[in-house]
Design an enzyme around this catalytic site. Structure first.
Site, PDB file in Angstrom:
ATOM      1  N   GLU A 142       0.875  -1.177   0.000  1.00  0.00           N
ATOM      2  CA  GLU A 142       0.000   0.000   0.000  1.00  0.00           C
ATOM      3  C   GLU A 142       0.908   1.221   0.000  1.00  0.00           C
ATOM      4  O   GLU A 142       1.644   1.452   0.963  1.00  0.00           O
ATOM      5  CB  GLU A 142      -0.893  -0.029   1.240  1.00  0.00           C
ATOM      6  N   GLN A 161      11.616  -3.742   3.452  1.00  0.00           N
ATOM      7  CA  GLN A 161      12.450  -4.794   4.044  1.00  0.00           C
ATOM      8  C   GLN A 161      11.544  -5.858   4.630  1.00  0.00           C
ATOM      9  O   GLN A 161      10.500  -5.542   5.202  1.00  0.00           O
ATOM     10  CB  GLN A 161      13.315  -4.213   5.159  1.00  0.00           C
TER      11      GLN A 161
END
Lengths: 210, 415
Positions: A142, A161
C-alpha cells in the site's frame, strides 16, 4: 524471535531445520550484491504492476456487504516497464507489489517494513505488515504519498524490508496456491460476530443468551 | 473535390494517430509502431501535395485510402496490445526469441489479441510495418498463459517469409505436383489436357492455363502451415502440442479448407515428428481431432486440385521438418529439456515460480505438466487451477527475464 543473517541464510538455502520447509524469495536479487541481505532483514524491490483505485459511481464502500468483482469495478491495473515509472502525486494512494515472490516456511511469519529513507520523503509503504506462515505470492504494497511533491515509483527500486520471525504452535496456514504476481484488493470476509451485533436482538446469539 | 476529401481523410487519420501517441503502452514497440505509421501517412500526404496538379493524383489518392484502411486495422491490434488481459511479461523473452529465430536484431514485436478465436499474425513483411512481428491471441484466451506456445506457430509464418524457404518450397511443390500429374493422376489429367489438345506429359509447360495452379496455391499454403506447426513444436516442445489440442480439438469446423491440411493430419505430422526431436507425445494424439469433411464434390475439379495439393504437401513433410529443425538448431534454439521441465514442475508443486531457468519454453511445459498433474490443487476446479498456473508461469517468465537483464551468474552463491 527475528531471524538474523546466518539463520536467514539457512532458511533461504533450505538447510538444517528448514530442509523440508524453505523460505523462497524469487528472484533473490540480493545475490548480486550481498549488501541487501541486512543483519536481520532482506530488501525487497518494487514490481511492475500497479493497481490504482478509480473514481466510481458507487456511493460508498460498505465492507459488511458481500463483495463480488470488487477489484474489477474499483481498480485499474497498470504495467510499468523497468525503464519507466509511475508518478504518485501528493495525497494519492496506489497498490504496488514486490518484485519478489515470497513463500514463507510454515514455521515462520514475516513483517514488512517500508524503507525509512523513502518514508522521510513522504512515501508511506504498507500498513498491514504481517506475512503469515506459508504465505505464497508477491506482497501487495500500500503506497501513499504524504509528502509535498510527486514521487516517481520505478519498478525494480528497493522499497521495503522483510523481517522473518519464528512462528510456533499449530494453526491453519495460508494456501500455497493462492498467490498473485500482481497487487490485489482482496476482500474483507464477513464477520459473524459483527453480523450478530448489527442484527441486535433478532440474532441467534441474543436469543440464546437470555 | 476528391483531392480535398483525401487530404481530410489523411488529416483525420493523423489526428487519430496523435491520440495514440499520447497513450501509455506497456512496451515501446507499440509506441514505435504508431510513430512509423504516422511517418508513413505524412509521407503520403506530402506525395498528394506534390502530385496535386499531375495525372498521378488519382493513383496517389487511391493509395492513400488503402493505406488508411491498413493503418486502421493495425491500430486496432496496437490498441489491444495495451490491454491488461495480455501477458505483458512475455514481451522481452519472446522479443529475444524472435531476434534469434529471424536473425534480425532490429525486429520488433507486438503481442495483442483480437475478437476472433483463431490466433493470427502479421508476419514480418507487412508493408506498413516491415520490421514488426505482430501476434494476436483470441480475446477469450489472451490472459491464459497455457496457450502462449501457439505463438511458436505464428513465429513460423515470419520465419517462412524471412528466408529462402518460400522460393525453395515453391519449386519443390511444383515438382511434386507435376510428378503426381504424370503419375497417380495421369488419367484424370489426360482427360483435362485432351480438351486443350495437350499431352499430360507436358503439363509443366501449361500451369498458366489453370489446370493445376489452384493445386499449387493450396499446397503452398498447406506447406506453410506445416512449416509453422513444426516451428512451434521445435521451440515449445510438448506444450505446443498441448496448446494446439486445447485450441483446435476436435476441430474449428466440421469441414476442412483446402489451404490447410485437415487438422487430424496436422496432428499426425506433429505426433510423428515430435518423437524425432525427443518430445514425448501420446500415440493417439491425432485421434483427438476430428476427421473433417471435404468442402467439394468428389468428382469436381476443385476436389482434384485439393487432392493434388494434399499429395504434394504430404510428400514434403520430411523436408519441411528438416528445414525447420536445422534452422532452429543453427540459430541456437533447442526444444525445452525434459529435465528442466521436471525441475520447474517441482517448484510449481510447491507453489513457487521457477528461477534460473534456461528458457521460457520449459516454463510453459511445466505449466502444462502442472495442469495435468493430479496432485496440483486436486480439490479445485480447472478455472482455479489455470489461474494459479498463470501466476506461476508468468512470474517465472518475468524472473527469467530479470535474471538475464541483471546477468546473474547461475553458479554464483545465492546468499
Amino acid at each position: 524471535m527475528i531471524l538474523k543473517r546466518s539463520v536467514l541464510k539457512d532458511a533461504l538455502q533450505g538447510v538444517g531445520e528448514f530442509k523440508d520447509d524453505r523460505l523462497f524469495i524469487i528472484p533473490l536479487l540480493s545475490a548480486i550484491s550481498d549488501k541487501n541481505l541486512g543483519n536481520a532483514s532482506v530488501d525487497l524491490r518494487l514490481g511492475r504492476w500497479f493497481l490504482t483505485l478509480q473514481q466510481s459511481s458507487r456511493t460508498q464502500l460498505d465492507f459488511f456487504e458481500p463483495k463480488k468483482n470488487q477489484e474489477k469495478s474499483l481498480g485499474r491495473n497498470d504495467f510499468i516497464r523497468f525503464d519507466s515509472y509511475y508518478v504518485l502525486h501528493p495525497g494519492r494512494f496506489v497498490l504496488g507489489s514486490t518484485l519478489e515472490w515470497i513463500r514463507m516456511p510454515t514455521s515462520c511469519a514475516g513483517s514488512i517494513v517500508g524503507k525509512s529513507s523513502l518514508g522521510r520523503h513522504g512515501l508511506i509503504i504498507e500498513t498491514a505488515p504481517v506475512v503469515h506462515p506459508a504465505f505464497s505470492g508477491s506482497l501487495t504494497l500500500e503506497l501513499a504519498n504524504v509528502g509535498e511533491v510527486p514521487i516517481a515509483l520505478r519498478p525494480g527500486m528497493e522499497i521495503a524490508q522483510l523481517q522473518v520471525m519464528r512462528a510456533e504452535g499449530e494453526g491453519q496456514d495460508t494456501g500455497r496456491f493462492k498467490g498473485y504476481r500482481r497487487p490485489t484488493l482482496g476482500s474483507v470476509s464477513t464477520d459473524p460476530i459483527q453480523q450478530r451485533l448489527i442484527k441486535g436482538r433478532y440474532s441467534p446469539l441474543t436469543k440464546s443468551s437470555t | 473535390m476528391t483531392l480535398r476529401y483525401s487530404r481530410q481523410k489523411i488529416e483525420a487519420a493523423l489526428q487519430l494517430l496523435a491520440e495514440f501517441e499520447g497513450a501509455s503502452f506497456p512496451h515501446t514497440d507499440s509506441t514505435k509502431a504508431v510513430e512509423e505509421l504516422k511517418a508513413l501517412l505524412k509521407e503520403t500526404s506530402k506525395q498528394i501535395g506534390a502530385n496535386a496538379a499531375s495525372v498521378l493524383t488519382t493513383q496517389t489518392e487511391m493509395e492513400a485510402t488503402t493505406l488508411i484502411s491498413e493503418i486502421l486495422e493495425l491500430l486496432g491490434v496496437i490498441s489491444n496490445s495495451a490491454n491488461v488481459r495480455n501477458s505483458f511479461e512475455i514481451h522481452g523473452p519472446v522479443h529475444d526469441l524472435i531476434s534469434r529465430l529471424l536473425g534480425d536484431e532490429r525486429a520488433k514485436f507486438i503481442v495483442s489479441f483480437e475478437w476472433n478465436y483463431i490466433p493470427y499474425t502479421y508476419p514480418q513483411t507487412h508493408p506498413c510495418l516491415p520490421s514488426f512481428v505482430i501476434i494476436g491471441l483470441p480475446a477469450s484466451e489472451a490472459s491464459n498463459a497455457l496457450v502462449l506456445p501457439v505463438i511458436g506457430h505464428e513465429l513460423g509464418h515470419s520465419l517462412w517469409r524471412s528466408g529462402k524457404f518460400k522460393s525453395q518450397f515453391e519449386a519443390e511443390i511444383n515438382r511434386s505436383i507435376i510428378a503426381s500429374i504424370k503419375g497417380s493422376y495421369k488419367s484424370q489429367y489426360e482427360a483435362i489436357f485432351r480438351r486443350f489438345g495437350i499431352s499430360a506429359d507436358r503439363c509443366d509447360e501449361y500451369q498458366n492455363i489453370g489446370t493445376w495452379s489452384d493445386a499449387a496455391e493450396y499446397a503452398f499454403s498447406q506447406v506453410e502451415e506445416i512449416f509453422s506447426d513444426f516451428t512451434g513444436l521445435f521451440i515449445f516442445g510438448g506444450s505446443y502440442l498441448d496448446s494446439f489440442e486445447y485450441l483446435l480439438s476436435p476441430a474449428l469446423s466440421p469441414e476442412r479448407t483446402p489451404d490447410y491440411p485437415p487438422v487430424s493430419l496436422r496432428a499426425e505430422h506433429l505426433r510423428n515428428y515430435a518423437n524425432k526431436i525427443g518430445v514425448a507425445v501420446e500415440s493417439d494424439f491425432h485421434s483427438r481431432f476430428e476427421n473433417q469433411t471435404n468442402p467439394f464434390r468428389s468428382d469436381s475439379n476443385d476436389q482434384l486440385q485439393m487432392d493434388l495439393a494434399d499429395e504434394a504437401s504430404s510428400a514434403l513433410v520430411s523436408s519441411i521438418a528438416d528445414h525447420v529443425f536445422n534452422t532452429c538448431r543453427g540459430r541456437g534454439i533447442l526444444p525445452p529439456s525434459g529435465d528442466e521441465t521436471n525441475a520447474i514442475l517441482e517448484m510449481f508443486l510447491l507453489g513457487v515460480p521457477a528461477e534460473q531457468t534456461a528458457g521460457f519454453g520449459a516454463i510453459l511445459n511445466a505449466g502444462w505438466s502442472a495442469f495435468k498433474n493430479a496432485s496440483f490443487m486436486p480439490k479445485n476446479n480447472d478455472a482455479d487451477r489455470i489461474a494459479a498456473i498463470n501466476e506461476l508461469v508468468l512470474k517465472s517468465i518475468e524472473v527469467f527475464e530479470i535474471e538475464r537483464m541483471t546477468k546473474r551468474d547461475p553458479k554464483a552463491k545465492r546468499t
